[in-house]
Scaffold this motif. Structure first.
Motif, short mmCIF file in Angstrom:
data_model
loop_
_atom_site.label_atom_id
_atom_site.label_comp_id
_atom_site.label_asym_id
_atom_site.label_seq_id
_atom_site.Cartn_x
_atom_site.Cartn_y
_atom_site.Cartn_z
N ASN A 78 60.85 51.57 44.25
CA ASN A 78 62.14 52.46 43.84
C ASN A 78 63.53 51.44 43.66
OD1 ASN A 78 64.50 53.95 44.34
ND2 ASN A 78 63.26 55.72 45.05
N VAL A 79 63.69 51.24 42.26
CA VAL A 79 64.81 50.24 42.26
C VAL A 79 66.00 50.82 42.80
CG1 VAL A 79 66.08 49.10 40.00
CG2 VAL A 79 63.70 49.39 40.16
N ALA A 80 66.47 52.16 42.69
CA ALA A 80 67.78 52.60 43.23
C ALA A 80 68.05 52.45 44.42
CB ALA A 80 67.80 53.86 42.79
N GLN A 81 66.77 52.70 45.27
CA GLN A 81 66.83 52.56 46.97
C GLN A 81 66.74 50.94 46.91
OE1 GLN A 81 64.21 54.72 48.68
NE2 GLN A 81 65.48 56.49 48.96
N GLY A 82 66.03 50.09 46.46
CA GLY A 82 65.79 48.70 46.72
C GLY A 82 64.59 48.70 47.62
N THR A 83 63.63 49.92 47.67
CA THR A 83 62.62 49.70 48.48
C THR A 83 61.24 49.43 47.59
OG1 THR A 83 62.17 52.22 48.33
CG2 THR A 83 63.43 51.26 50.16
N SER A 84 60.00 48.91 48.21
CA SER A 84 58.84 48.56 47.62
C SER A 84 57.79 49.00 48.84
CB SER A 84 59.04 47.37 46.77
OG SER A 84 59.20 46.30 47.70
N TYR A 85 56.83 49.03 48.10
CA TYR A 85 55.63 49.15 49.07
C TYR A 85 54.17 48.62 48.37
CZ TYR A 85 58.18 53.16 51.09
OH TYR A 85 59.18 53.89 51.46
N SER A 86 53.54 47.57 48.96
CA SER A 86 52.61 47.04 48.27
C SER A 86 51.23 47.87 48.44
CB SER A 86 52.17 45.58 48.99
OG SER A 86 51.76 45.48 50.39
N ILE A 87 50.28 47.62 47.37
CA ILE A 87 49.12 48.54 47.35
C ILE A 87 47.74 47.44 47.05
CG2 ILE A 87 47.76 50.36 46.29
CD1 ILE A 87 50.44 50.90 44.60
N LYS A 88 47.02 47.44 48.18
CA LYS A 88 45.85 46.78 48.11
C LYS A 88 44.61 47.49 47.60
CE LYS A 88 42.90 43.71 51.08
NZ LYS A 88 42.91 43.23 52.41
N PRO A 89 44.24 47.05 46.56
CA PRO A 89 42.80 47.84 46.25
C PRO A 89 41.62 47.61 47.26
CG PRO A 89 43.22 46.02 44.77
CD PRO A 89 44.46 45.98 45.66
N ILE A 90 40.70 48.38 47.24
CA ILE A 90 39.52 48.25 47.65
C ILE A 90 38.96 47.48 46.62
CG2 ILE A 90 39.40 50.14 49.48
CD1 ILE A 90 37.69 51.67 47.31
N VAL A 91 38.06 46.32 47.00
CA VAL A 91 37.09 45.63 45.91
C VAL A 91 35.77 45.72 46.21
CG1 VAL A 91 37.00 43.30 44.84
CG2 VAL A 91 39.25 44.01 45.94
N ILE A 92 35.16 46.26 45.16
CA ILE A 92 33.77 46.90 45.41
C ILE A 92 33.12 45.46 44.34
CG2 ILE A 92 31.86 48.24 45.16
CD1 ILE A 92 33.84 50.48 45.34
N ASP A 93 31.84 44.85 45.01
CA ASP A 93 30.94 43.93 44.35
C ASP A 93 29.48 44.33 44.25
OD1 ASP A 93 30.99 41.29 43.32
OD2 ASP A 93 30.74 40.17 44.95
N HIS A 94 28.86 43.76 43.04
CA HIS A 94 27.49 44.14 42.93
C HIS A 94 27.56 45.61 42.48
CE1 HIS A 94 27.23 40.42 45.37
NE2 HIS A 94 26.07 40.22 44.87
N THR A 95 28.35 46.15 41.96
CA THR A 95 28.40 47.29 41.46
C THR A 95 27.52 47.70 40.46
OG1 THR A 95 30.82 47.62 42.41
CG2 THR A 95 29.90 49.49 41.16
N PHE A 96 27.57 46.96 39.22
CA PHE A 96 27.21 46.84 38.15
C PHE A 96 26.07 45.68 37.73
CE2 PHE A 96 31.25 49.37 37.70
CZ PHE A 96 30.72 50.42 37.54
N TYR A 97 25.96 44.75 38.62
CA TYR A 97 25.15 43.70 38.33
C TYR A 97 23.87 44.03 37.66
CZ TYR A 97 28.55 40.56 40.94
OH TYR A 97 29.48 39.82 41.07
N ASN A 98 23.19 43.18 36.86
CA ASN A 98 21.98 43.20 36.23
C ASN A 98 21.66 44.58 35.45
OD1 ASN A 98 20.96 40.63 37.37
ND2 ASN A 98 21.51 41.77 39.21
#
Length: 647
Positions: free
Chosen positions: A231-251
């Motif tokens: 939020n530029v006007a307020q000067g606030t920010s929140y980081s977002i960490k994604p969930i990271v899934i592996d071997h979902t589409f291998y092979n």
């Protein structure tokens, strides 16, 4: 190319390297949450452009391969797709896009040069409502009866990033060079138009979705990402960490490589085996558990049939996200204008919730409700703990539906406040609820219970039960400080902590010592247990579940050994098998899988005779099968190459 004859010492060295590599890897098979935060599928639990917020996401390809990625945005009420595009990431590439709100609606903008299809113009690419709306006598309405107007539903949601495949220059078509076209030279892709042409009139067009595999190989992972809400006007920010899934589409080969104009891919093409690491490795095969909405309607052409159904792959993804309890901290402090909001997102809920106009109003497990005007509600219990161990129950009030203690949406936002009139830090929308603490100042933590009545469960054919719901999310806190004529805002975000409950008993014994069960709920009725299957059936069930993981272990181990022994060190283990040593790998896999089946049978028999539970028999068989497959494949490849070579 020829294989060179190797000394016995060299062969033994390669065997030991390969066996050690596969033995220590906890992710030999199965979909898993990667603790290293790199994988082939990412889910950002929240985006917003409401209340003057913007959202930016950053995606990084950490590999030396060219990646084709599906970037998909889903609205927050029911998880409908509102925008998607193909993104081509050059080796070691980093891409950034920003979501904003305009007079024309929600749009994504980027100054990044990486190729996308469709291309993102200078003015941005608009989100759309066409995927979940219909024209009703000149009025555009949502087909699912959700509360928000179609345009307002675009302002908040979540994001999927799915690897579609590795892009190579095919050897049999020298004039088609998609990997070269997508690769950057001095920061600029060599030829984005060539990639667009490949889909419109070139090598990737033949029957629209049937023959589009030229130069495409299986996803290999290596993607990571970050996000931030500002939020530029307020000067606030929140980081977002994604969930990271592996071997979902291998092979899976080029299964995910679908044209830009069609919906896919999504988690329905995911691997059907899940893997979770707790006090031990829990591997579950979801074969035969996938369901369809077709049992919920008399008209198979209704829209609910067209949307995503919970396939075996979707169940595997849901399994690694299943939690029955969520924890995080909470602060309410008027002296600092301290406010706290939680985001709870169900990334796979869209697959399990048919629409209310069907013949049943039930959802598909683990979800219990279909979707209607008040969403698809799931029960939740809230317990507040202060910093001195004091605790009390709290009530969650839905701002939009007036319901209590339910989570109705794909994305759920709830604030903690002294009363229901307190402002909410992130936004005000139909997605939001309020938890009234009744205290002007509260500092402590909260335990949210997602399996209050034991109905939320995902059950595999081997009897393993995952309690709770597939969930992710985070919390945000905001404070305000005034000094002289200056007002400053401070903000932070915290990832949730989760507790899972996995058991072969129903009801689960881990719930008996776990406050995730609502103490006000009646004791579940005593039921007559199902007959215990005979030993032979238990052994057969365990051995059958090992077939696919053992074959995958054999393929990977055989290919690794062949690569090492042929000095092809530049080729990764997930690259396509080179024609000159494919016969050796195929033969090794056949021998290894046969040995693995025998080992699984022996281990399962021993465990069954020791009167172990089915889950323990399965684990014994799986461990024996994959270990034997790995060792046998490596030894067979080494023996074949060293004794015969390949010309």
């Amino acid at each position: 190319m020829f294989f060179k004859r190797r000394s016995l010492k060299q062969v033994k060295s390669v065997i030991l390297i390969a066996i050690n590599f596969w033995s220590i890897s906890p992710r030999l098979w199965g979909i898993n949450l990667n603790p290293d935060n790199v994988g082939d599928a990412l889910v950002f639990p929240y985006y917003t452009v409401a209340n003057s917020f913007n959202t930016s996401i950053s995606l990084t390809n950490t590999t030396d391969q060219v990646k084709e990625v599906k970037v998909r945005f889903r609205e927050g009420e029911n998880g409908w797709e509102v925008l998607s595009f193909h993104l081509y990431l050059s080796p070691k590439d980093n891409w950034i896009g920003t979501l904003t709100s305009s007079d024309n609606g929600v749009l994504i903008n980027t100054s990044d040069k990486s190729c996308t299809i469709p291309s993102i113009p200078l003015g941005g690419l608009l989100f759309k409502t066409s995927g979940f709306t219909q024209n009703n006598n000149g009025k555009i309405e949502a087909i699912d009866g959700g509360l928000g107007t179609p345009q307002s539903r675009l302002t908040q949601g979540y994001i999927e990033i799915l690897e579609m495949g590795v892009i190579n220059n095919p050897e049999n078509n020298p004039s088609f060079t998609p990997a070269t076209d997508a690769t950057h030279t001095n920061g600029i892709p060599n030829n984005c138009q060539a990639l667009t042409d490949a889909w419109n009139q070139g090598a990737w067009v033949d029957g629209v979705i049937s023959d589009h595999t030229a130069g495409v190989s299986s996803p290999t992972g290596g993607l990571t990402g970050t996000g931030i809400i500002v939020n530029v006007a307020q000067g606030t920010s929140y980081s977002i960490k994604p969930i990271v899934i592996d071997h979902t589409f291998y092979n899976i080969g080029a299964v995910n490589h679908l044209p830009p104009q069609v919906y896919g891919p999504d988690f329905s093409s995911a691997d059907i085996t899940s893997q979770i690491i707790k006090d031990k490795v829990i591997t579950t095969n979801w074969s035969g558990v996938g369901q369809s909405f077709s049992g919920y309607t008399n008209n198979p052409n209704q829209e609910a049939i067209i949307r995503g159904n919970p396939t075996q792959g979707v169940n595997a993804v849901s399994a690694i996200l299943m939690s029955n309890t969520v924890f995080n901290q909470v602060t309410i402090d008027p002296s600092l204008a301290g406010e706290t909001s939680w985001i709870l997102t169900f990334p796979t809920k869209w697959y399990y919730t048919p629409l209310n106009n069907l013949s049943s109003n039930a959802g598909i497990a683990p979800f219990t409700s279909s979707f209607g005007a008040t969403g698809a509600p799931e029960n939740i219990g809230i317990t507040l703990f202060d910093r001195e161990e004091g605790k009390k129950q709290a009530t969650l009030f839905s701002i939009s539906t007036s319901a209590t203690n339910v989570l109705p949406w794909a994305v759920n936002i709830f604030s903690y406040s002294q009363d229901s009139e307190t402002n909410i830090p992130l936004s005000t929308s139909n997605l939001e609820s309020s938890i009234v603490t009744g205290e002007e100042v509260f500092n402590g933590w909260v335990k949210a219970h997602l399996a209050t009545d034991l109905h939320q469960q995902l059950k595999a054919k081997d009897g393993t039960i995952y309690y709770g719901l597939p969930v992710t999310g985070f919390s945000v806190q905001q404070f305000k400080s005034s000094y002289a004529d200056t007002t400053s805002f401070f903000s932070s975000s915290y990832a949730h902590s989760f507790q899972s409950c996995i058991s072969t008993a129903d009801p689960a014994p881990c719930n008996q010592n776990n406050t995730s069960i609502n103490v006000n709920q009646p004791t579940p009725p005593i039921t007559t247990p199902a007959p215990t299957p005979d030993i032979e059936t238990m052994i057969q069930t365990a051995v059958a579940a090992t077939e696919q993981p053992a074959k995958l272990a054999a393929v990977q181990a055989a290919f690794t050994a062949a690569t090492q022994l042929s000095s092809l060190t530049s080729i990764g283990i997930h690259q396509p098998i080179q024609p000159n040593f494919e016969p050796i790998v195929v033969e090794a896999v056949q021998i290894a899988t046969a040995a693995a089946k025998q080992a699984a049978t022996t281990a399962a028999t021993q465990a069954a005779l020791a009167e172990k539970a089915q889950a323990e028999i399965n684990q014994a068989a799986m461990t024996a099968a994959t270990h034997t497959a790995t060792i046998t494949a490596v030894q067979t490849v080494a023996s074949l190459i060293n004794s015969e070579g390949l010309h």
